[in-house]
Write a protein that holds these residues in place. Structure first.
Motif, mmCIF file in Angstrom:
data_model
loop_
_atom_site.group_PDB
_atom_site.id
_atom_site.type_symbol
_atom_site.label_atom_id
_atom_site.label_comp_id
_atom_site.label_asym_id
_atom_site.label_seq_id
_atom_site.Cartn_x
_atom_site.Cartn_y
_atom_site.Cartn_z
ATOM 1 N N SER A 70 0.830 -1.124 0.191
ATOM 2 C CA SER A 70 -0.308 0.161 0.059
ATOM 3 C C SER A 70 0.854 1.209 -0.286
ATOM 4 C CB SER A 70 -0.690 0.094 0.746
ATOM 5 O OG SER A 70 -1.383 1.467 1.882
ATOM 6 N N LEU A 71 1.776 0.891 0.350
ATOM 7 C CA LEU A 71 2.838 2.126 0.599
ATOM 8 C C LEU A 71 3.546 2.422 -0.293
ATOM 9 C CD1 LEU A 71 4.490 2.126 4.725
ATOM 10 C CD2 LEU A 71 2.806 4.240 3.724
ATOM 11 N N GLN A 72 3.766 2.088 -1.050
ATOM 12 C CA GLN A 72 4.358 1.082 -2.813
ATOM 13 C C GLN A 72 3.307 1.919 -3.238
ATOM 14 O OE1 GLN A 72 4.597 -2.006 -4.154
ATOM 15 N NE2 GLN A 72 6.825 -1.790 -5.407
ATOM 16 N N GLN A 102 1.397 3.841 -3.084
ATOM 17 C CA GLN A 102 1.235 5.644 -2.216
ATOM 18 C C GLN A 102 2.146 6.771 -2.575
ATOM 19 O OE1 GLN A 102 -1.015 7.522 0.735
ATOM 20 N NE2 GLN A 102 -2.152 5.645 0.342
#
Lengths: 474, 140
Positions: free
Chosen positions: A423-425, A427
């Protein structure tokens, strides 16, 4: 006139630029669900005014963020490790009946019960036969358990071998990617997506470090050993053998799995993550602690040998009756004592034993002294590893259960950690981190607030725990 | 509901909220992080209530509490409360791991931006004076 011509030329360029940008957008949309694909952005370059101004297309900008990618890879390595550990320890745990209602734990209880019954009627043939029958069942089940664990070890060997093959296959794909870069001026988003996908697959299999070199090639290391450097691949291999260094104490033990680099050097200790790390841990540590290896007997063999030696020692110290010149007792159990790791797998009831050959009389001439000693083993502490035989076997079973529970909990948590990293990737993909410091700090503060609460809850739970009176004091 | 049951109920509620916070946690979503925080606050309030229940029980003058009897029932409730608190701590450990992992990611990202990165004390707490902590680098 010149101005009109240059205006027309500019308009033509602009249309080409827009067309190019649309192609990039179209490509992004088409690849939106391609694993490993990172959004591409078209860039525009202003033409100098002295040649008429206008815009032209610049190079494609890859929004891939190596930092985010490596974080996903790191989390995948841990997930691969825990998943393999959970699967392997789940299989190992299934061989132990934790309730104690069947299997070795129940057999052991039955044997001690039959010793107790025999001690009250030392000359009773039925009681003697029950002792032999229960001893036989126990020996068979210990042997069966040992065989099941040994077979699990062989299955792990095969899985380790096939995992090594998969790693080498994926390494070949990285090496081919590096080769394909030669002569390329523009990054190929499709090839990069494939590469990222390959590196993620590789991460699930083994702990890798990726280094992005000048020229765009990728160096992949396992621990400190190269797997791919430029257009060279350095395949790893698996070796299954009893370690010769240090010299094995138990040369007939189950083999240890070793991972070798392309030069034949042992790099097993550098494999600490991914599926391969988990399988190696299950084989070389968890399983070896039970069935032994070159350096250790293994707890199951310790248990089998300890029980057989203790029971045999008591029986051999006495006689079959109190009559003068009565025959000395003979062993109830036999096992191959040529190697400490063979005890459990070869444990059996002495084929020469008969009900009348059991020796209930102790060395002092007490008619049921030996039988009483054997019955007392049911609860006697300090028999093996400071515990009773039942307690020691219970520890082996509990250890298997604990290892599985820990691995399963880790696996569940790690799945969330992988999702979070992905998910952070997503983002940060397509976002310039340079302009995002404020947003990042906002996240950092939000995390901090949660961490403070977790700490408070933990501290309060600890205080509450201290308020509960210790067991037995209520 | 007697005080033993009340205590167990409080622990169950507290643990359920931490479980929900863990399940709903998403390090890349500020709204979900805020929801998670709200769950933890509720969990904390449940534990505060539990604290009251236990304190009353420890005070023998208040009569029938959780642990004021030498009965088997009291022993069982002590065991259950201890097990419940241990389960709660396991759950918070899971969530802590996820938050730590997200936090490490953001710290790394901050380093890439060249922004002054928050410093951390030996206990893992963020230092309030960011400027003085900018050289402390990554932790965890």
């Amino acid at each position: 006139m010149a101005s009109l011509l240059s205006s027309l030329a500019n308009a033509g360029n602009a249309l080409e630029v827009v067309q190019r940008a649309l192609e990039v957008v179209q490509n992004n949309v088409t690849n939106s669900s391609t694993p490993g694909y990172a959004t591409q952005q078209a860039s525009f370059v202003a033409e100098p005014l002295d040649i008429g101004g206008g815009v032209t297309t610049g190079p494609l900008i890859d929004t891939r963020d190596q930092f985010a990618d490596s974080e996903v890879q790191r989390q995948l390595q841990a997930l691969g490790l825990y998943t393999a550990q959970a699967q392997s320890t789940g299989t190992i745990q299934s061989f132990f009946n934790v309730t104690g209602t069947s299997g070795v734990a129940a057999d052991l209880n039955n044997l001690f019960t039959s010793f107790s019954a025999w001690s009250t009627t030392p000359d009773d043939a039925t009681a003697q036969q029950t002792v032999i029958s229960n001893a036989s069942t126990l020996a068979q089940d210990i042997q069966g358990l040992s065989n099941s664990l040994t077979q699990t070890g062989q299955q792990l060997d095969q899985r380790i071998g096939s995992t090594v093959n998969q790693i080498n296959t994926l390494a070949t794909q990285v090496q081919q990617y590096n080769e394909s870069l030669a002569g390329q001026t523009q990054p190929d988003p499709g090839a990069q997506a494939n590469l990222e996908n390959t590196l993620e697959s590789l991460s699930q299999l083994v702990n890798i470090t990726t280094l992005h070199q000048n020229g765009g090639t990728i160096t992949v290391l396992v621990g400190g050993s190269p797997l791919v450097m430029g257009d060279q691949q350095y395949s790893i291999s698996e070796q299954t053998a009893v370690k010769t260094s240090p010299a094995p104490v138990n040369p007939a033990s189950p083999p240890t799995d070793q991972i070798l680099d392309s030069q034949g050097n042992d790099i097993t200790s550098e494999v600490t993550g991914g599926q391969l790390g988990g399988l190696l841990d299950s084989k070389n540590n968890v399983l070896a602690s039970m069935i032994g290896d070159g350096q250790q007997a293994g707890t199951l063999n310790q248990f089998a040998q300890g029980l057989a030696d203790t029971v045999n020692g008591i029986l051999e110290s006495g006689t079959v009756s109190t009559a003068p010149g009565a025959a000395a007792g003979i062993p109830l159990f036999t096992y191959n004592n040529s190697d400490a790791t063979l005890a459990a797998g070869t444990l059996a009831v002495n084929p020469a034993i008969t009900p009348g050959a059991l020796a209930p009389v102790d060395a002092s001439g007490n008619s049921n002294g030996n039988a009483n000693q054997l019955a007392a083993l049911a609860t006697a502490q300090g028999q093996i590893g400071g515990e009773s035989f039942s307690g020691f076997f219970g520890s082996i079973a509990a250890g298997a259960g604990q290892a599985n529970q820990t691995a399963t909990t880790n696996q569940t948590t790690q799945q969330s950690a992988v999702s979070q990293a992905q998910s952070l990737q997503q983002q940060v993909s397509g976002v310039s981190l340079d302009g995002q410091a404020t947003t990042l700090l906002q996240y950092q503060h939000a995390y901090q607030a949660v961490t403070e609460l977790i700490t408070t809850i933990n501290n309060l739970a600890g205080s509450l725990m201290n308020m509960i009176p210790p067991a037995g004091s209520t | 509901m007697n005080s033993g049951e009340n205590a167990l109920q409080r622990i169950t509620e507290a643990r359920d909220r931490v479980e929900r916070a863990t399940k709903d946690w998403s390090g890349g979503d500020l709204f979900r992080i805020a929801e998670c925080r709200a769950m933890l606050v509720e969990s904390l309030l449940e534990l505060r209530e539990l604290e009251q229940v236990l304190r009353q029980s420890v005070d023998a003058s208040l009569g029938a509490g959780v642990f004021d009897s030498a009965s088997a029932a009291a022993a069982i409730s002590a065991v259950k409360i201890r097990a419940g608190l241990n389960a709660l701590r396991s759950e918070t450990a899971r969530l802590e791991r996820l938050v730590d992992s997200a936090s490490a990611f953001i710290r790394g990202a901050l380093l890439l931006t060249g922004a002054p990165t928050p410093g951390y004390t030996a206990g893992g707490r963020m230092q309030s004076n960011m400027a003085s902590a900018s050289s402390s680098g990554l932790q965890g």
